[in-house]
Design an enzyme around this catalytic site. Structure first.
Site, PDB file in Angstrom:
ATOM      1  N   LEU A   1      -1.177 -33.426  22.489  1.00 35.75           N
ATOM      2  CA  LEU A   1      -1.148 -32.729  23.774  1.00 35.75           C
ATOM      3  C   LEU A   1      -2.038 -33.418  24.819  1.00 35.75           C
ATOM      4  CD1 LEU A   1      -1.290 -29.046  22.467  1.00 35.75           C
ATOM      5  CD2 LEU A   1       0.713 -30.487  22.910  1.00 35.75           C
TER       6      LEU A   1
ATOM      7  N   HIS B   1       1.060 -31.311  29.058  1.00 34.57           N
ATOM      8  CA  HIS B   1       1.384 -30.156  28.207  1.00 34.57           C
ATOM      9  C   HIS B   1       0.542 -28.939  28.617  1.00 34.57           C
ATOM     10  CE1 HIS B   1       2.416 -33.482  25.222  1.00 34.57           C
ATOM     11  NE2 HIS B   1       3.520 -32.773  25.257  1.00 34.57           N
TER      12      HIS B   1
ATOM     13  N   ASP C   1      10.550 -35.341  31.414  1.00 36.85           N
ATOM     14  CA  ASP C   1      11.762 -35.594  30.632  1.00 36.85           C
ATOM     15  C   ASP C   1      12.911 -34.892  31.351  1.00 36.85           C
ATOM     16  OD1 ASP C   1      10.669 -36.940  28.099  1.00 36.85           O
ATOM     17  OD2 ASP C   1       9.388 -35.193  28.342  1.00 36.85           O
TER      18      ASP C   1
ATOM     19  N   SER D   1       2.660 -38.742  25.818  1.00 34.30           N
ATOM     20  CA  SER D   1       1.967 -38.986  24.541  1.00 34.30           C
ATOM     21  C   SER D   1       2.051 -40.469  24.195  1.00 34.30           C
ATOM     22  CB  SER D   1       2.598 -38.160  23.427  1.00 34.30           C
ATOM     23  OG  SER D   1       2.579 -36.801  23.789  1.00 34.30           O
TER      24      SER D   1
ATOM     25  N   GLU E   1       9.329 -31.758  33.898  1.00 38.13           N
ATOM     26  CA  GLU E   1      10.315 -32.602  34.610  1.00 38.13           C
ATOM     27  C   GLU E   1      10.156 -34.070  34.233  1.00 38.13           C
ATOM     28  OE1 GLU E   1       9.989 -31.875  38.789  1.00 38.13           O
ATOM     29  OE2 GLU E   1      11.107 -29.986  38.664  1.00 38.13           O
TER      30      GLU E   1
ATOM     31  N   GLN F   1      16.282 -34.325  29.653  1.00 42.15           N
ATOM     32  CA  GLN F   1      16.113 -33.303  28.602  1.00 42.15           C
ATOM     33  C   GLN F   1      16.123 -31.899  29.207  1.00 42.15           C
ATOM     34  OE1 GLN F   1      13.290 -33.416  25.061  1.00 42.15           O
ATOM     35  NE2 GLN F   1      11.994 -32.364  26.542  1.00 42.15           N
TER      36      GLN F   1
HETATM   37  O1  PAF Z   1       9.827 -33.061  24.880  1.00 44.02           O
HETATM   38  C1  PAF Z   1       9.494 -32.961  23.680  1.00 44.02           C
HETATM   39  O2  PAF Z   1       8.307 -33.039  23.318  1.00 44.02           O
HETATM   40  C2  PAF Z   1      10.582 -32.763  22.626  1.00 44.02           C
HETATM   41  O3  PAF Z   1      11.731 -33.457  22.936  1.00 44.02           O
HETATM   42  C3  PAF Z   1      10.874 -31.276  22.345  1.00 44.02           C
HETATM   43  C4  PAF Z   1      11.462 -30.597  23.555  1.00 44.02           C
HETATM   44  C5  PAF Z   1       9.606 -30.560  21.910  1.00 44.02           C
HETATM   45  C6  PAF Z   1      11.901 -31.151  21.209  1.00 44.02           C
HETATM   46  O4  PAF Z   1      11.420 -31.724  20.042  1.00 44.02           O
END
Ligand code: PAF
Length: 284
Positions: A36, A40, A153, A189, A151, A156
């Site tokens: 983290l 995060h 990612d 990370s 954002e 995602q």
């Molecule tokens: O963004 C992340 O850390 C990962 O892709 C997630 C959303 C926790 C899924 O494993």
């Protein structure tokens, strides 16, 4: 400062969630793979602002790593993560092992279309299946009211929104702005893999993207501007650029100037792959 409750099993997670529900408390979830950083923690703060209880999952999800990727070396630092969660005020850390999430007879995979096509998928073909599968499981396990995704990612985030819409998962997805260091480098990370020299190059990533987004907003030709950005990244010290692409913000379809745009990119520094994205400001 109170420590978060730590649970490793789905049944213990559900029991705690049920108790909170009986007290009438709302739940916000922050799915993470641990290691983290301040990005995060900003998600945890948003979770705490949106519900009475904040659940953070810490699970390095093997299903989203290709065999050639960094699953084994991905940073794992649970004790430190729990300290950071305690400081931030998170209430529960869900830290399942691989066997809890994927028992040996596990045989399901969720594949989201739409915004998952292209960009990351071109280079990491099974990545979003792995993300969608684990996120759907986490949502079914914790049944949060809200879930916070960075954002950083961006693709995602769009895929998770699509997943919830398509499967009627009753989770409100909140996108959180990317947290950057003083030089504009997006927190990740994977920045932990970089030495000082690597960090100096990585910090040029957002500089190049910012310049490109501004040029696009000012009317620059898209193919020319993105090709220039790729060249600028190589000159800055990146070894390889996977993509620099302008897309529509909501659908990730090819960008049209009358729609909100997003500039997304992925590039390699040695064996470290970084991604970043920026809003394309409304046309100047
Ligand atoms: O963004 C992340 O850390 C990962 O892709 C997630 C959303 C926790 C899924 O494993």
């Amino acid at each position: 400062m109170s420590r978060p409750i730590v649970v490793e099993t789905v049944s213990a997670l559900r029991e705690q969630i049920r108790d909170w529900r009986l007290e009438g408390l709302g739940i916000a979830m922050v799915p993470t793979m641990g290691a983290l950083h301040d990005g995060h923690i900003s998600l945890v703060r948003m979770a705490l602002a949106s519900a009475e209880r904040c659940v953070v999952s810490i699970f390095v999800n093997p299903a989203q790593f290709a065999p050639t990727e960094d699953l084994d070396k991905y940073p794992r630092q649970l004790a430190r993560d729990l300290d950071r969660l305690a400081e931030a005020g998170a209430h529960l850390a869900f830290t399942p092992g691989v066997a809890e999430m994927y028992p040996t007879d596990f045989a399901t995979r969720i594949s989201v279309g739409g915004p998952s096509s292209g960009l990351e998928s071109e280079f990491r073909p099974s990545f979003f299946d792995g993300v969608a599968t684990v996120v759907a499981k986490l949502f079914l396990q914790a049944a949060p009211d809200h879930a916070i995704f960075g954002e950083k990612d961006y693709q995602q985030l769009c895929v998770v929104r699509q997943l919830c819409r398509d499967l009627d998962l009753p989770v409100d997805i909140i996108g959180a702005p990317t947290v950057r260091d003083a030089h504009g480098l997006a927190m990740s990370s994977r920045n932990a893999y970089l030495d000082e020299k690597g960090l100096a190059v990585a910090r040029q990533f957002n500089v190049v993207l910012r310049r490109t987004a501004a040029a696009l907003a000012a009317g620059a030709d898209e193919a020319g501007a993105t090709a220039e950005a790729r060249q600028a990244l190589i000159e800055a010290g990146f070894q390889k650029v996977d993509y620099v692409a302008a897309r529509e913000s909501l659908t990730l379809a090819p960008w049209r100037r009358d729609r909100e745009g997003r500039l997304l990119a992925a590039a390699w520094l040695g064996t470290t792959r970084l991604i970043d994205n920026l809003e394309i400001p409304a046309s100047m």
